[in-house]
Design a protein around this motif. Sequence first.
Motif, PDB file in Angstrom:
ATOM      1  N   ASP A  37       4.094  -5.902   7.595  1.00  0.00           N
ATOM      2  CA  ASP A  37       3.036  -6.814   8.011  1.00  0.00           C
ATOM      3  C   ASP A  37       1.687  -6.154   7.783  1.00  0.00           C
ATOM      4  OD1 ASP A  37       1.154  -7.584  10.531  1.00  0.00           O
ATOM      5  OD2 ASP A  37       2.331  -9.310   9.864  1.00  0.00           O
ATOM      6  N   LEU A  38       0.689  -6.953   7.451  1.00  0.00           N
ATOM      7  CA  LEU A  38      -0.620  -6.416   7.089  1.00  0.00           C
ATOM      8  C   LEU A  38      -1.202  -5.540   8.190  1.00  0.00           C
ATOM      9  CD1 LEU A  38      -2.634  -6.444   4.790  1.00  0.00           C
ATOM     10  CD2 LEU A  38      -3.688  -8.456   5.802  1.00  0.00           C
ATOM     11  N   THR A  39      -1.001  -5.917   9.447  1.00  0.00           N
ATOM     12  CA  THR A  39      -1.573  -5.140  10.545  1.00  0.00           C
ATOM     13  C   THR A  39      -0.914  -3.778  10.687  1.00  0.00           C
ATOM     14  OG1 THR A  39      -0.064  -6.216  12.103  1.00  0.00           O
ATOM     15  CG2 THR A  39      -2.258  -7.174  11.856  1.00  0.00           C
ATOM     16  N   GLN A  40       0.273  -3.615  10.149  1.00  0.00           N
ATOM     17  CA  GLN A  40       0.973  -2.334  10.228  1.00  0.00           C
ATOM     18  C   GLN A  40       0.769  -1.479   8.983  1.00  0.00           C
ATOM     19  OE1 GLN A  40       4.932  -4.122  10.860  1.00  0.00           O
ATOM     20  NE2 GLN A  40       4.943  -3.149  12.876  1.00  0.00           N
ATOM     21  N   ALA A  41       0.165  -2.049   7.951  1.00  0.00           N
ATOM     22  CA  ALA A  41       0.067  -1.356   6.667  1.00  0.00           C
ATOM     23  C   ALA A  41      -1.073  -0.349   6.612  1.00  0.00           C
ATOM     24  CB  ALA A  41      -0.089  -2.364   5.533  1.00  0.00           C
ATOM     25  N   HIS A  42      -2.056  -0.491   7.500  1.00  0.00           N
ATOM     26  CA  HIS A  42      -3.203   0.423   7.456  1.00  0.00           C
ATOM     27  C   HIS A  42      -2.740   1.878   7.575  1.00  0.00           C
ATOM     28  CE1 HIS A  42      -6.264   2.853   9.737  1.00  0.00           C
ATOM     29  NE2 HIS A  42      -6.864   2.603   8.585  1.00  0.00           N
ATOM     30  N   GLY A  43      -3.326   2.737   6.740  1.00  0.00           N
ATOM     31  CA  GLY A  43      -2.998   4.155   6.757  1.00  0.00           C
ATOM     32  C   GLY A  43      -1.873   4.527   5.824  1.00  0.00           C
ATOM     33  N   ASN A  44      -1.186   3.533   5.268  1.00  0.00           N
ATOM     34  CA  ASN A  44      -0.118   3.809   4.307  1.00  0.00           C
ATOM     35  C   ASN A  44      -0.657   3.700   2.877  1.00  0.00           C
ATOM     36  OD1 ASN A  44       1.425   2.316   6.806  1.00  0.00           O
ATOM     37  ND2 ASN A  44       2.628   3.967   5.939  1.00  0.00           N
ATOM     38  N   VAL A  45       0.214   3.976   1.930  1.00  0.00           N
ATOM     39  CA  VAL A  45      -0.144   3.943   0.515  1.00  0.00           C
ATOM     40  C   VAL A  45       0.652   2.836  -0.164  1.00  0.00           C
ATOM     41  CG1 VAL A  45      -0.032   5.234  -1.653  1.00  0.00           C
ATOM     42  CG2 VAL A  45      -0.777   6.376   0.439  1.00  0.00           C
ATOM     43  N   LEU A  46      -0.015   2.042  -0.971  1.00  0.00           N
ATOM     44  CA  LEU A  46       0.652   0.932  -1.647  1.00  0.00           C
ATOM     45  C   LEU A  46       1.719   1.436  -2.612  1.00  0.00           C
ATOM     46  CD1 LEU A  46      -2.415  -1.346  -2.475  1.00  0.00           C
ATOM     47  CD2 LEU A  46      -0.696  -1.721  -0.694  1.00  0.00           C
ATOM     48  N   ALA A  47       2.861   0.763  -2.584  1.00  0.00           N
ATOM     49  CA  ALA A  47       3.935   1.095  -3.513  1.00  0.00           C
ATOM     50  C   ALA A  47       3.920   0.190  -4.739  1.00  0.00           C
ATOM     51  CB  ALA A  47       5.296   0.988  -2.816  1.00  0.00           C
ATOM     52  N   GLU A  48       3.171  -0.908  -4.670  1.00  0.00           N
ATOM     53  CA  GLU A  48       3.070  -1.847  -5.786  1.00  0.00           C
ATOM     54  C   GLU A  48       1.622  -2.286  -5.948  1.00  0.00           C
ATOM     55  OE1 GLU A  48       5.517  -5.156  -4.790  1.00  0.00           O
ATOM     56  OE2 GLU A  48       7.424  -4.068  -5.075  1.00  0.00           O
ATOM     57  N   ASP A  49       1.298  -2.732  -7.163  1.00  0.00           N
ATOM     58  CA  ASP A  49      -0.007  -3.361  -7.375  1.00  0.00           C
ATOM     59  C   ASP A  49      -0.086  -4.633  -6.528  1.00  0.00           C
ATOM     60  OD1 ASP A  49      -0.390  -1.388  -9.228  1.00  0.00           O
ATOM     61  OD2 ASP A  49      -0.280  -2.705 -10.981  1.00  0.00           O
ATOM     62  N   HIS A 195       1.645  -9.724   3.916  1.00  0.00           N
ATOM     63  CA  HIS A 195       2.559  -8.581   3.825  1.00  0.00           C
ATOM     64  C   HIS A 195       2.242  -7.805   2.551  1.00  0.00           C
ATOM     65  CE1 HIS A 195       5.614  -9.769   6.949  1.00  0.00           C
ATOM     66  NE2 HIS A 195       4.993 -10.917   6.774  1.00  0.00           N
ATOM     67  N   VAL A 196       2.420  -6.488   2.598  1.00  0.00           N
ATOM     68  CA  VAL A 196       2.288  -5.655   1.406  1.00  0.00           C
ATOM     69  C   VAL A 196       3.418  -4.630   1.384  1.00  0.00           C
ATOM     70  CG1 VAL A 196      -0.201  -5.884   1.060  1.00  0.00           C
ATOM     71  CG2 VAL A 196       0.659  -4.165   2.637  1.00  0.00           C
TER      72      VAL A 196
END
Length: 437
Positions: A37-49, A195-196
């Motif tokens: 979920d977008l709110t949980q994604a902060h601080g992580n690194v994207l795995a996809e474009d 989501h990302v």
Amino acid sequence: MTATADAEAAANELTPLADYLGSVLRRLRALPPLDLDLTQAHGNVLAEDVVAPHAFPAFDQAAVDGYAARWEDISGGGRGPSYVPAPSGTPGGRTIRLNVVGDLGAASWRPVRLTPGSCFSVAAGAPLPVAADVVVPVEWTDQGMAAVEIFRTPKRGYGVRRAGEELPAGTLLARAGTYVSPALVAVFAATGIGHVVVRPSPRVVIVATGDELVDVGRGSQPGQVVDANSHALTAAAAEVGALAYRVGICDDDPEGLRGLLEDQTLRADLIITTGGTGTGPGDMVRRILSRREGGRAGPVTFTDVALYPGTALGFGTVGAEEVPVVCLPGDPGAALIGFEVLARPAIQLLAGAEPVFRPSVRAHLLETVSSPAGLREFRPAHVAERRGGGYTVQPLSGGPFTLSGLAEANGLLVLGERVTTAAAGSTVDVLLLDRRR
């Protein structure tokens, strides 16, 4: 043989730091991706474009509070406006009056259209009426309700944000490997992304080893050393974005250490130990984890690296899950330097971050320093920008073993294996530390 020759001969037997780091990092892989979920994604690194599924802004809208109008009406090119004498001091000597036919807020949704000589009162973010191509700010008017007098004419398009003006649908918003910042979260949300796919933050467990260790809250005594390392390394791992867990102190007990590490593999993506990496009588970590069993090499290989401070480093895997383990020296200064050069890049790689190493600059050295022959030294330093461009670097007193120097440093002065003396005025490499001051 002279002392210098002996030192150089010993250094030649050490593994170059670059070779060692390359061999370790090649054995690591980024953690499997997660859909968050977008709110949980902060601080992580994207795995996809990530590509924008929708345009931003999603519709033509007002950028400021004011009056949405047709520019030809307020510029004098239309037939609708009526001209009235301007208030005293108004440039041009006249104002333009338009009929206000309605109000539009950010929640308005019914489409409306402007007719010549009319306007709508609009709030910033409100959808624009059809045919509107300018928004006159309220402060340029008399703020009328049924009719408004405009004292100043903006340029065509002022106060207007067109659909897709900033980010058309299909725009590449961020590439794989990008850190998800708060601003990037806003961009994703604004373009309709909920989501990302990211690399999870590595779970890092820190263990301090040694019979001599006691926990914080007391002073050291003969035969006792306060455990500064596990606290410092836990903070260092958290600073780089890991989910860091401090296990605490493990005595120099072979079965206890093996059992502890086996237990931690269930919740760790990386284990960091500190202490016991040397070859002295009390260095149990090296003795236990490098021991051959059943004709096979131990799970961890200890290498004497051309690094100052702290030449002895260990790397391998433990447990059935083959969780990576990094073994750092017990001296607090050497442990923190070892974290910077080995553990931190490993965490970055597991997280899928690029680059894995800290940024570096070339800086003008303000003081002559000496360095051990054959070793790559990392020395605490203070880096400052020079007027007109470039950097200066001031080595901090005490060298790399002083905790006070590391606490004050905003950079690490790097002196190569072939450097025994770096003269004031020479240009040197400096790693930049993330210190928020």
